[in-house]
Motif scaffolding. Structure first.
Motif, PDB file in Angstrom:
ATOM      1  N   ALA A   1      -1.706 -14.121   1.418  1.00 13.99           N
ATOM      2  CA  ALA A   1      -2.036 -15.268   0.785  1.00 13.99           C
ATOM      3  C   ALA A   1      -1.931 -14.758  -0.830  1.00 13.99           C
ATOM      4  O   ALA A   1      -1.924 -15.577  -1.576  1.00 13.99           O
ATOM      5  CB  ALA A   1      -3.356 -15.912   0.941  1.00 13.99           C
ATOM      6  N   PHE A   2      -1.715 -13.517  -1.113  1.00 17.14           N
ATOM      7  CA  PHE A   2      -1.633 -13.027  -2.530  1.00 17.14           C
ATOM      8  C   PHE A   2      -0.437 -12.844  -3.016  1.00 17.14           C
ATOM      9  O   PHE A   2       0.030 -11.755  -2.676  1.00 17.14           O
ATOM     10  CB  PHE A   2      -2.994 -12.263  -2.616  1.00 17.14           C
ATOM     11  CG  PHE A   2      -4.200 -12.479  -2.498  1.00 17.14           C
ATOM     12  CD1 PHE A   2      -5.111 -13.318  -3.178  1.00 17.14           C
ATOM     13  CD2 PHE A   2      -4.550 -12.241  -1.046  1.00 17.14           C
ATOM     14  CE1 PHE A   2      -6.424 -13.655  -2.880  1.00 17.14           C
ATOM     15  CE2 PHE A   2      -5.942 -12.929  -0.549  1.00 17.14           C
ATOM     16  CZ  PHE A   2      -6.718 -13.491  -1.236  1.00 17.14           C
ATOM     17  N   ALA A   3      -0.197 -13.196  -4.268  1.00 18.79           N
ATOM     18  CA  ALA A   3       1.115 -12.879  -4.749  1.00 18.79           C
ATOM     19  C   ALA A   3       0.962 -11.589  -5.389  1.00 18.79           C
ATOM     20  O   ALA A   3       0.067 -11.455  -6.370  1.00 18.79           O
ATOM     21  CB  ALA A   3       1.913 -13.926  -5.794  1.00 18.79           C
ATOM     22  N   VAL A   4       1.658 -10.390  -4.960  1.00 21.03           N
ATOM     23  CA  VAL A   4       1.357  -9.179  -5.752  1.00 21.03           C
ATOM     24  C   VAL A   4       2.834  -8.747  -6.252  1.00 21.03           C
ATOM     25  O   VAL A   4       3.930  -8.741  -5.701  1.00 21.03           O
ATOM     26  CB  VAL A   4       0.857  -8.049  -4.670  1.00 21.03           C
ATOM     27  CG1 VAL A   4       0.678  -6.911  -5.488  1.00 21.03           C
ATOM     28  CG2 VAL A   4      -0.452  -8.758  -4.151  1.00 21.03           C
ATOM     29  N   GLY A   5       2.720  -8.445  -7.809  1.00 27.20           N
ATOM     30  CA  GLY A   5       4.031  -7.932  -8.224  1.00 27.20           C
ATOM     31  C   GLY A   5       4.398  -6.550  -7.717  1.00 27.20           C
ATOM     32  O   GLY A   5       3.744  -5.900  -6.999  1.00 27.20           O
ATOM     33  N   PRO A   6       5.792  -6.269  -8.022  1.00 28.10           N
ATOM     34  CA  PRO A   6       6.208  -4.773  -7.518  1.00 28.10           C
ATOM     35  C   PRO A   6       5.427  -3.953  -8.056  1.00 28.10           C
ATOM     36  O   PRO A   6       4.976  -3.971  -9.083  1.00 28.10           O
ATOM     37  CB  PRO A   6       7.717  -4.929  -8.097  1.00 28.10           C
ATOM     38  CG  PRO A   6       7.682  -5.962  -9.228  1.00 28.10           C
ATOM     39  CD  PRO A   6       6.664  -6.995  -8.846  1.00 28.10           C
ATOM     40  N   ARG A   7       5.317  -2.741  -7.432  1.00 33.28           N
ATOM     41  CA  ARG A   7       4.492  -1.606  -7.615  1.00 33.28           C
ATOM     42  C   ARG A   7       5.318  -0.859  -8.879  1.00 33.28           C
ATOM     43  O   ARG A   7       6.542  -0.544  -8.740  1.00 33.28           O
ATOM     44  CB  ARG A   7       4.372  -0.526  -6.414  1.00 33.28           C
ATOM     45  CG  ARG A   7       3.695   0.419  -6.786  1.00 33.28           C
ATOM     46  CD  ARG A   7       3.773   1.623  -5.706  1.00 33.28           C
ATOM     47  NE  ARG A   7       2.979   0.958  -4.465  1.00 33.28           N
ATOM     48  CZ  ARG A   7       1.450   0.771  -4.231  1.00 33.28           C
ATOM     49  NH1 ARG A   7       0.990   1.473  -5.029  1.00 33.28           N
ATOM     50  NH2 ARG A   7       1.280   0.177  -3.008  1.00 33.28           N
ATOM     51  N   PRO A   8       4.658  -0.540 -10.019  1.00 33.96           N
ATOM     52  CA  PRO A   8       5.189   0.013 -11.165  1.00 33.96           C
ATOM     53  C   PRO A   8       5.675   1.375 -10.758  1.00 33.96           C
ATOM     54  O   PRO A   8       4.969   2.097  -9.921  1.00 33.96           O
ATOM     55  CB  PRO A   8       4.413  -0.177 -12.208  1.00 33.96           C
ATOM     56  CG  PRO A   8       3.076   0.028 -11.344  1.00 33.96           C
ATOM     57  CD  PRO A   8       3.306  -0.954 -10.141  1.00 33.96           C
ATOM     58  N   ALA A   9       6.784   1.798 -11.513  1.00 29.33           N
ATOM     59  CA  ALA A   9       7.077   3.449 -11.035  1.00 29.33           C
ATOM     60  C   ALA A   9       6.036   4.297 -11.515  1.00 29.33           C
ATOM     61  O   ALA A   9       5.620   3.745 -12.635  1.00 29.33           O
ATOM     62  CB  ALA A   9       8.507   3.767 -11.730  1.00 29.33           C
TER      63      ALA A   9
ATOM     64  N   GLY B   1     -10.189 -11.342  -8.994  1.00 28.33           N
ATOM     65  CA  GLY B   1      -9.124 -10.365  -9.249  1.00 28.33           C
ATOM     66  C   GLY B   1      -9.014  -9.176  -8.531  1.00 28.33           C
ATOM     67  O   GLY B   1      -7.990  -8.745  -8.013  1.00 28.33           O
ATOM     68  N   LEU B   2     -10.227  -8.521  -8.237  1.00 29.22           N
ATOM     69  CA  LEU B   2     -10.361  -7.474  -7.400  1.00 29.22           C
ATOM     70  C   LEU B   2      -9.977  -7.936  -5.901  1.00 29.22           C
ATOM     71  O   LEU B   2      -9.342  -7.007  -5.077  1.00 29.22           O
ATOM     72  CB  LEU B   2     -11.810  -6.845  -7.637  1.00 29.22           C
ATOM     73  CG  LEU B   2     -12.335  -6.155  -8.841  1.00 29.22           C
ATOM     74  CD1 LEU B   2     -13.545  -5.721  -8.752  1.00 29.22           C
ATOM     75  CD2 LEU B   2     -11.291  -5.104  -9.258  1.00 29.22           C
ATOM     76  N   VAL B   3     -10.498  -8.974  -5.521  1.00 33.80           N
ATOM     77  CA  VAL B   3     -10.164  -9.327  -3.896  1.00 33.80           C
ATOM     78  C   VAL B   3      -8.567  -9.582  -3.905  1.00 33.80           C
ATOM     79  O   VAL B   3      -8.024  -9.068  -2.888  1.00 33.80           O
ATOM     80  CB  VAL B   3     -11.009 -10.608  -3.704  1.00 33.80           C
ATOM     81  CG1 VAL B   3     -10.545 -11.370  -2.646  1.00 33.80           C
ATOM     82  CG2 VAL B   3     -12.281 -10.529  -3.533  1.00 33.80           C
ATOM     83  N   ARG B   4      -8.126  -9.947  -4.948  1.00 31.50           N
ATOM     84  CA  ARG B   4      -6.660 -10.267  -4.876  1.00 31.50           C
ATOM     85  C   ARG B   4      -5.876  -8.912  -4.415  1.00 31.50           C
ATOM     86  O   ARG B   4      -4.991  -8.976  -3.848  1.00 31.50           O
ATOM     87  CB  ARG B   4      -5.977 -10.721  -6.163  1.00 31.50           C
ATOM     88  CG  ARG B   4      -4.496 -10.980  -6.282  1.00 31.50           C
ATOM     89  CD  ARG B   4      -4.101 -11.793  -7.293  1.00 31.50           C
ATOM     90  NE  ARG B   4      -2.784 -11.740  -7.656  1.00 31.50           N
ATOM     91  CZ  ARG B   4      -2.087 -11.043  -8.629  1.00 31.50           C
ATOM     92  NH1 ARG B   4      -2.835 -10.201  -9.426  1.00 31.50           N
ATOM     93  NH2 ARG B   4      -0.949 -11.076  -8.768  1.00 31.50           N
ATOM     94  N   GLY B   5      -6.399  -8.069  -5.375  1.00 31.72           N
ATOM     95  CA  GLY B   5      -5.831  -6.603  -5.281  1.00 31.72           C
ATOM     96  C   GLY B   5      -5.869  -6.136  -3.955  1.00 31.72           C
ATOM     97  O   GLY B   5      -5.324  -5.386  -3.325  1.00 31.72           O
TER      98      GLY B   5
END
Length: 548
Positions: free
Chosen positions: A126-134, A7-11
């Protein structure tokens, strides 16, 4: 832990902080879990893994991470230091990288968090990242704390799930309330969980690296078992002639008084500065049979003395050829001074026999024993030749008259041997050409007082343990003319399931011979202060007072 690391790697890769990440995960739960308790060892074991992560296509890679944690320890998942790599900055404030502790497992190719990606979701490599929250409004708790501790509404909403997960954990880990602060009677602790850990560490517990029972079960062998008192069972191995090298034993003698005293005793018994030859050479002099044999014995016993000072003792001992005398000393069957006299005399007799009846030895690699016995029989037309050292599968040393050995090497190459190499020795050891040396050695052995060994000695000639003084004397007498059945000796020891093998003395030859028989066997060595420290650390031993 590895899933959390993914999970950290994905981030890190998804946010562009890193392009490539090496993730290493290690579990050593056997340090706190009794592996002999079959209720826990199948759940908690040791392991290690590593993987390199890099960016790739938007539809591949890690698309979601969900840990299914109840969020109580969410603070542990935050990076608060501003100078830590991986902390992104937003409007002048450090925003810790955070993974929602309430989320669940890793999702692979073709998956999404909860189905299809949310509108506006973007992919980084390669990693799906959601939108940055406000950014949170003034007075609103930070996003990375929502659902963990600060956002009471979110915690209350998921409370039922948290309670069921906590109950699920408690069913498998009854120590969890105690670690969380709750107290309960000692007798209520789950059997086998932390029992006797402190005592085992001080008695030589090997720690997580020795828990190879799973591999042993797959190989069809019974798991290794410790004694009732928790002590580990060790097999000491002692090297023979050919392992010597200039400088051997010097650092050990300089660092440990017990080792230095062993070399001083050897110097006095042989009547010349044997230690000087060991430490300074020249190499040609150290290679001489009459010097190499007492030198190797002295180094092995010096290393043995330091192990004994630390409270490390063997359950079984074995020595390769000359090393069998070191093994006899380790078993308490012969005093060290008597052993020095014997091997010095043995070396002189063997050197003289090599002059009277010249011979040589050769190592043949890549052929099994029946094939080598067949080619020796064919080469015997040129003189005496026979298999002398049966070291390991595909590694046999032959011995005999020079023309016969050379002819046997030629035949071996023709029949597909990987190598056939003559050895730099002064005679045809472990062959009938040592007849005159065997007679003189028998007289010296008869004049030496033997005691019953304190632990079994696995002898070269029988590949079986002996426990009596008379049996050991007879084995040492027959050894000079008989073959060294080392492979069979090691197979017998492996069948006893020792916790570890320790090569005591010069080099790593014996550990190398053990590897083809069992690649999972735990092997250690004591040659110098560094290897001694590593061995004591692996055994969890506490150095005795006065040891460096």
């Amino acid at each position: 832990g590895f899933v959390y690391g993914m999970g950290l790697v994905r981030g890190l890769i998804g946010t562009g902080v890193a392009e490539n990440v090496l993730l290493i995960g290690v579990e050593t739960l056997s340090r706190i879990v009794d592996y002999t308790d079959r209720n826990t060892c199948v759940l908690f074991g040791d392991g290690a893994g590593a993987a390199v992560f890099a960016g790739c296509g938007a539809e591949d890679g890690i698309l979601g991470v969900s840990m299914h944690s109840d969020g109580v320890l969410g603070d542990l998942l935050e990076v608060r230091r501003r100078d830590v790599a991986g902390v992104s900055r937003h409007r002048g404030r450090a925003r810790p990288l955070h993974q929602d502790a309430r989320q669940g497992a890793v999702q692979g190719r073709g998956a999404r968090d909860g189905g299809e990606p949310a509108p506006g979701a973007r992919h980084r490599r390669a990693f799906a990242v959601g939108p940055r929250p406000a950014h949170p409004a003034p007075g609103e708790p930070p996003h990375h704390r929502r659902g963990v501790r600060a956002d009471g509404a979110a915690r209350e909403q998921g409370g039922g799930q948290h309670r069921s997960l906590r109950e699920h954990v408690l069913r498998f880990d009854s120590d969890q309330p105690r670690r969380g602060g709750a107290r309960r009677p000692r007798r209520a602790r789950r059997p086998g969980r932390l029992r006797g850990v402190r005592r085992r560490r001080h008695l030589g517990r090997l720690g997580g690296a020795l828990d190879g029972a799973g591999a042993e079960a797959r190989a069809g062998r019974r798991p290794r078992r410790r004694s009732e008192r928790g002590q580990v069972k060790l097999a000491f191995l002692f090297p023979g002639q050919g392992a010597q090298s200039v400088g051997m034993g010097r650092a050990l003698a300089q660092r440990h008084a017990a080792a230095g005293a062993v070399f001083e005793t050897a110097d006095r018994v042989v009547g010349f500065p044997l230690s000087r030859v060991c430490w300074e050479g020249p190499e040609d002099e150290l290679r001489m049979t009459a010097i190499a044999q007492p030198a190797l014995l002295a180094h092995s016993v010096a290393a043995l003395s330091v192990l004994e000072q630390a409270g490390i003792r063997p359950a079984w001992v074995a020595g390769h050829s000359l090393g069998e005398y070191s093994a006899a000393v380790a078993a308490g069957a012969i005093p060290f001074e008597d052993a020095v006299r014997l091997v010095h005399r043995r070396g002189e007799l063997m050197h003289r026999a090599g002059i009277e009846q010249p011979g040589t030895m050769a190592a043949i690699l890549g052929l099994d024993l029946p094939a080598i016995e067949a080619l020796c029989a064919e080469a015997s037309s040129q003189g005496v030749v026979r298999a002398a050292n049966l070291n390991a599968p595909g590694q046999v040393v032959i011995s005999g008259e020079i023309p016969a050995v050379e002819r046997a090497c030629e035949i071996a190459r023709q029949r597909g041997a990987k190598r056939a190499i003559r050895l730099a020795v002064s005679g045809a050891f472990h062959s009938p050409l040592m007849g005159s040396a065997a007679q003189g050695l028998a007289a010296s052995l008869a004049a030496t007082s033997f005691r019953d060994p304190q632990c079994p000695v696995v002898t070269n000639v029988s590949a079986e343990p002996v426990t009596g003084a008379a049996e050991l004397r007879d084995a040492l007498e027959r050894q000079l003319l008989g073959a060294v059945r080392w492979e069979e000796s090691m197979r017998w020891l492996l069948a006893q399931s020792p916790d570890a093998f320790i090569e005591v003395g010069t080099g790593r030859v014996l550990r190398g011979l053990l590897r083809p028989l069992d690649s999972t066997a735990r092997t250690l060595g004591v040659d110098d202060p560094d290897s001694l420290a590593a061995t004591l650390s692996a055994l969890g031993a506490v150095p005795a007072r006065g040891m460096a």
